[in-house]
Design a protein around this motif. Sequence first.
Motif, PDB file in Angstrom:
ATOM      1  N   GLU A 146       0.791  -1.228   0.000  1.00  0.00           N
ATOM      2  CA  GLU A 146       0.000   0.000   0.000  1.00  0.00           C
ATOM      3  C   GLU A 146       0.827   1.284   0.000  1.00  0.00           C
ATOM      4  N   VAL A 147       2.042   1.190   0.538  1.00  0.00           N
ATOM      5  CA  VAL A 147       2.817   2.423   0.719  1.00  0.00           C
ATOM      6  C   VAL A 147       3.921   2.550  -0.323  1.00  0.00           C
ATOM      7  N   ARG A 148       4.790   1.548  -0.411  1.00  0.00           N
ATOM      8  CA  ARG A 148       5.954   1.635  -1.302  1.00  0.00           C
ATOM      9  C   ARG A 148       5.589   1.968  -2.743  1.00  0.00           C
ATOM     10  N   PRO A 149       4.525   1.375  -3.308  1.00  0.00           N
ATOM     11  CA  PRO A 149       4.213   1.710  -4.706  1.00  0.00           C
ATOM     12  C   PRO A 149       3.900   3.189  -4.933  1.00  0.00           C
ATOM     13  N   LEU A 150       3.535   3.903  -3.863  1.00  0.00           N
ATOM     14  CA  LEU A 150       3.164   5.308  -4.007  1.00  0.00           C
ATOM     15  C   LEU A 150       4.302   6.271  -3.682  1.00  0.00           C
ATOM     16  N   LEU A 151       5.406   5.742  -3.158  1.00  0.00           N
ATOM     17  CA  LEU A 151       6.522   6.599  -2.778  1.00  0.00           C
ATOM     18  C   LEU A 151       7.442   6.858  -3.972  1.00  0.00           C
ATOM     19  N   THR A 152       7.970   8.079  -4.037  1.00  0.00           N
ATOM     20  CA  THR A 152       8.896   8.445  -5.114  1.00  0.00           C
ATOM     21  C   THR A 152      10.066   9.203  -4.512  1.00  0.00           C
ATOM     22  N   PRO A 153      11.065   8.494  -4.003  1.00  0.00           N
ATOM     23  CA  PRO A 153      12.241   9.194  -3.468  1.00  0.00           C
ATOM     24  C   PRO A 153      12.966   9.937  -4.586  1.00  0.00           C
ATOM     25  N   ILE A 154      13.395  11.147  -4.301  1.00  0.00           N
ATOM     26  CA  ILE A 154      14.119  11.962  -5.270  1.00  0.00           C
ATOM     27  C   ILE A 154      15.551  12.143  -4.775  1.00  0.00           C
ATOM     28  N   GLY A 155      16.505  11.484  -5.443  1.00  0.00           N
ATOM     29  CA  GLY A 155      17.911  11.698  -5.134  1.00  0.00           C
ATOM     30  C   GLY A 155      18.365  12.985  -5.781  1.00  0.00           C
ATOM     31  N   LEU A 156      18.830  13.928  -4.979  1.00  0.00           N
ATOM     32  CA  LEU A 156      19.115  15.266  -5.490  1.00  0.00           C
ATOM     33  C   LEU A 156      20.407  15.315  -6.287  1.00  0.00           C
ATOM     34  N   ASP A 157      20.329  15.875  -7.479  1.00  0.00           N
ATOM     35  CA  ASP A 157      21.476  16.211  -8.309  1.00  0.00           C
ATOM     36  C   ASP A 157      20.993  17.235  -9.331  1.00  0.00           C
ATOM     37  N   PRO A 158      21.843  17.753 -10.191  1.00  0.00           N
ATOM     38  CA  PRO A 158      21.380  18.780 -11.136  1.00  0.00           C
ATOM     39  C   PRO A 158      20.192  18.361 -11.990  1.00  0.00           C
ATOM     40  N   ALA A 159      20.044  17.075 -12.244  1.00  0.00           N
ATOM     41  CA  ALA A 159      18.906  16.610 -13.050  1.00  0.00           C
ATOM     42  C   ALA A 159      17.693  16.279 -12.197  1.00  0.00           C
ATOM     43  N   HIS A 160      17.905  16.240 -10.902  1.00  0.00           N
ATOM     44  CA  HIS A 160      16.820  15.944  -9.971  1.00  0.00           C
ATOM     45  C   HIS A 160      16.784  17.045  -8.910  1.00  0.00           C
ATOM     46  N   PRO A 161      16.229  18.205  -9.247  1.00  0.00           N
ATOM     47  CA  PRO A 161      16.229  19.324  -8.286  1.00  0.00           C
ATOM     48  C   PRO A 161      15.313  19.043  -7.109  1.00  0.00           C
ATOM     49  N   PHE A 162      15.478  19.860  -6.082  1.00  0.00           N
ATOM     50  CA  PHE A 162      14.654  19.730  -4.879  1.00  0.00           C
ATOM     51  C   PHE A 162      13.180  19.840  -5.279  1.00  0.00           C
ATOM     52  N   PRO A 163      12.363  18.861  -4.895  1.00  0.00           N
ATOM     53  CA  PRO A 163      10.949  18.880  -5.322  1.00  0.00           C
ATOM     54  C   PRO A 163      10.152  19.977  -4.628  1.00  0.00           C
ATOM     55  N   ARG A 164       9.042  20.360  -5.230  1.00  0.00           N
ATOM     56  CA  ARG A 164       8.139  21.320  -4.594  1.00  0.00           C
ATOM     57  C   ARG A 164       7.430  20.617  -3.434  1.00  0.00           C
ATOM     58  N   VAL A 165       7.476  21.215  -2.279  1.00  0.00           N
ATOM     59  CA  VAL A 165       6.912  20.618  -1.072  1.00  0.00           C
ATOM     60  C   VAL A 165       5.646  21.373  -0.694  1.00  0.00           C
ATOM     61  N   ILE A 166       4.560  20.642  -0.569  1.00  0.00           N
ATOM     62  CA  ILE A 166       3.249  21.230  -0.307  1.00  0.00           C
ATOM     63  C   ILE A 166       3.144  21.687   1.146  1.00  0.00           C
ATOM     64  N   ASN A 167       2.416  22.754   1.352  1.00  0.00           N
ATOM     65  CA  ASN A 167       2.180  23.296   2.683  1.00  0.00           C
ATOM     66  C   ASN A 167       1.677  22.237   3.658  1.00  0.00           C
ATOM     67  N   LYS A 168       2.369  22.116   4.785  1.00  0.00           N
ATOM     68  CA  LYS A 168       1.975  21.260   5.921  1.00  0.00           C
ATOM     69  C   LYS A 168       1.914  19.772   5.571  1.00  0.00           C
ATOM     70  N   SER A 169       2.612  19.356   4.506  1.00  0.00           N
ATOM     71  CA  SER A 169       2.625  17.938   4.135  1.00  0.00           C
ATOM     72  C   SER A 169       3.737  17.210   4.884  1.00  0.00           C
ATOM     73  N   LEU A 170       3.609  15.888   4.962  1.00  0.00           N
ATOM     74  CA  LEU A 170       4.616  15.043   5.605  1.00  0.00           C
ATOM     75  C   LEU A 170       5.672  14.651   4.572  1.00  0.00           C
ATOM     76  N   ASN A 171       6.938  14.888   4.909  1.00  0.00           N
ATOM     77  CA  ASN A 171       8.046  14.587   4.006  1.00  0.00           C
ATOM     78  C   ASN A 171       9.211  14.011   4.807  1.00  0.00           C
ATOM     79  N   PHE A 172      10.183  13.465   4.065  1.00  0.00           N
ATOM     80  CA  PHE A 172      11.379  12.909   4.697  1.00  0.00           C
ATOM     81  C   PHE A 172      12.616  13.393   3.953  1.00  0.00           C
TER      82      PHE A 172
END
Length: 718
Positions: A146-172
């Motif tokens: 239920e959880v893993r299929p919906l997760l999309t970890p973003i490894g940061l590099d020039p081709a993978h910029p910091f993602p837009r983070v929604i107000n008051k959302s849970l992130n890691f």
Amino acid sequence: MDMKQKALEVEAKGTPEGGAFLNRELSLLEFNRRVLAQAEDPSVPLLERLRFLTIVSGNLDELFEVRVASLLAQHQMESGHNGIPHALAVSLERASQECRNLIERQYKLFNHEILPRLSENGIHMLRRGERNAAQRAWVKQFFDKEVRPLLTPIGLDPAHPFPRVINKSLNFIVELAGKDAFGRGTGIAIMKAPRVLPRVIRLPDELSDKKGACYCLLSSVIQAHMADLFTGREVVSYSQFRVTRNSDLWVDEDEVKNLRQALQSELHARNYGFAVRLEVGRACPPHLSDFLLNQFQIDRSRLFAVDGPVNLGRMLEVANTHDKPELKFPPFVPSFPGKLNGPDIFAVLRKQDVLLHHPFESFQPVIDFIQCASVDPAVVAIKQTIYRAGMNSDLMEALIGAALRGKEVTVIVELMARFDEEANINWAERLEQAGAQVVYGVVGLKTHAKMALVLRREPNGLRRYAHLGTGNYNSTTAKFYTDFGLLTCDEELTADVNEVFIHMTSLTRPKQLTSLWLAPFSLQKEIVRAIKEEAAIARNGKPARIIAKMNSLTDESVIKALYEASEAGVRIDLIVRGACALRPGVAGMSSNIKVRSIVGRFLEHTRIFYFRNNLQHDVYLSSADWMNRNLFRRVEVAFPVRSATLKRRVLREGLHPYLKDNVNAWELGSDGHYRRRKTRNGQKATSAQQHLMEMLGAGNHPNRENEHGPDPVAPRRG
């Protein structure tokens, strides 16, 4: 200066702190201490204590989303750069430190008292190390399916910029070691928790070796299996985090042609306003929190490392859904005024005005008023203001039904009601589709007045009937907000109500009103006038008295008038639930003013203004607090209670019990701090809300409209 800058300047100005005024932000935090005290009170049922704990979290969210964001935005616009002026920086730092102290107290209570007490009562919130083997296996399966299929970890590099983070959302945020798939070294990954996933998960009862229900948090599930997401890499450290953003919507009402359409496009943007607060787990390494602060451009003073989930508000789900009546307040059933049980509500109103006191009396008569008008063939038109109606509303459905039946229905929907914009947009669309005339208030002003007007064709011509209230047309909040409402066909009152509707729809200046005080035109002037008249009475050596109850008191002009009245000899009692900038009990300035706040089972929301006025006993009910925004930047009304009997009711139900309260009352000191009122010298414990429940609840409802008695005189203060 454009409209946006002007609006931000007024909102950010607030009340200056000094000898005469208390700081608004610190006063708001004082209010949240009083709410937290309810969570700390062992006499409050356990799940209600948990609910109060979550209310504090929601209140602090809004403080940052709105108030702190407005201050930062205004000063950034004034300075033209990102630097913060020293005075503002000091003020924000002080508020942040007070907020930090409050949050420390909040999480300590949660971890060391609420959670253990919940467990003692069969409600177990299990951390990773507390789950048994069967539960760990179930959580692993739940994560994989239920959880893993919906997760999309973003490894940061020039081709993978910091993602837009929604107000008051849970992130890691995750720190990784070892080579990635392309042979590169250490790095950082960011991962969002999908919003479709529940934040609180109930584990199957059959897996438990404990008596009762077992829960775990989504954050705990993800953290338990963090390593599974980064095959071949080492998870060095990680932390949950949450960003709070500016949530004020802005639409240039001078430029847009359709406010509803413009707001619809703005609602999405609210999720990505500039960041004002960062919350991380207490174990978050400093270099990771520094990385996030830099990414979101947040000052370190607004970093909060918490000892638990970054959003305690999620625990409200447990308080709401868990079925343990013994851990909640006893059910309360409001009464229904007997006089309104008949089939013809309009016949009743032709004989007498009807005063309703929610939630102790049912909100249903207000719904019935509109529903009866919707189907009554004699009713030709209905006019209504809507500020917060909620997502589901029988009253709104009645308005739609009236329009479909061909009646003239005019609804003034406030689209800028903060955090209710989407619901109001949906209602506006449905009303228009049904044929109602929908307008969105007055440009630059929020329509906060609570009014409904019914025009009925009768043998002697058209007769107007009206409802005026202190609270929203929302049947859900009416169950736990205290408010008064007046049903009337008084010719002067209803004529004024009609004039206000014409003003709001035609944008013409309203004619001179006979009975109503209307913001932004006359309300502030009339309040100050009434205060000054009471002061003049006192100077003439006669008894003078003011009692006022409201949510907030921050307007400088009203506070100064109260100070002058105090030193003229007027005895003043103020019952202010939330922010209060007035400093009471200062010799030579406010020695005759006392301020108290009531925080209990119900949210105190009533606005009542009482002036003794040489035994005229003027009583006004209002939609407005004594704040700058209510008096000058909103459409608000205050309406008189004329019947001597109903005046007695307002004082005996809306004011006197609150001045006698020694259970839920807090008294404001001249130092800006509140102290809880306690019984002393064998006093009887007296709770205003409990008294009103016992007096007005179902089965205890006398026919008070027929009672007689002396002119109302406020009780002496202890």
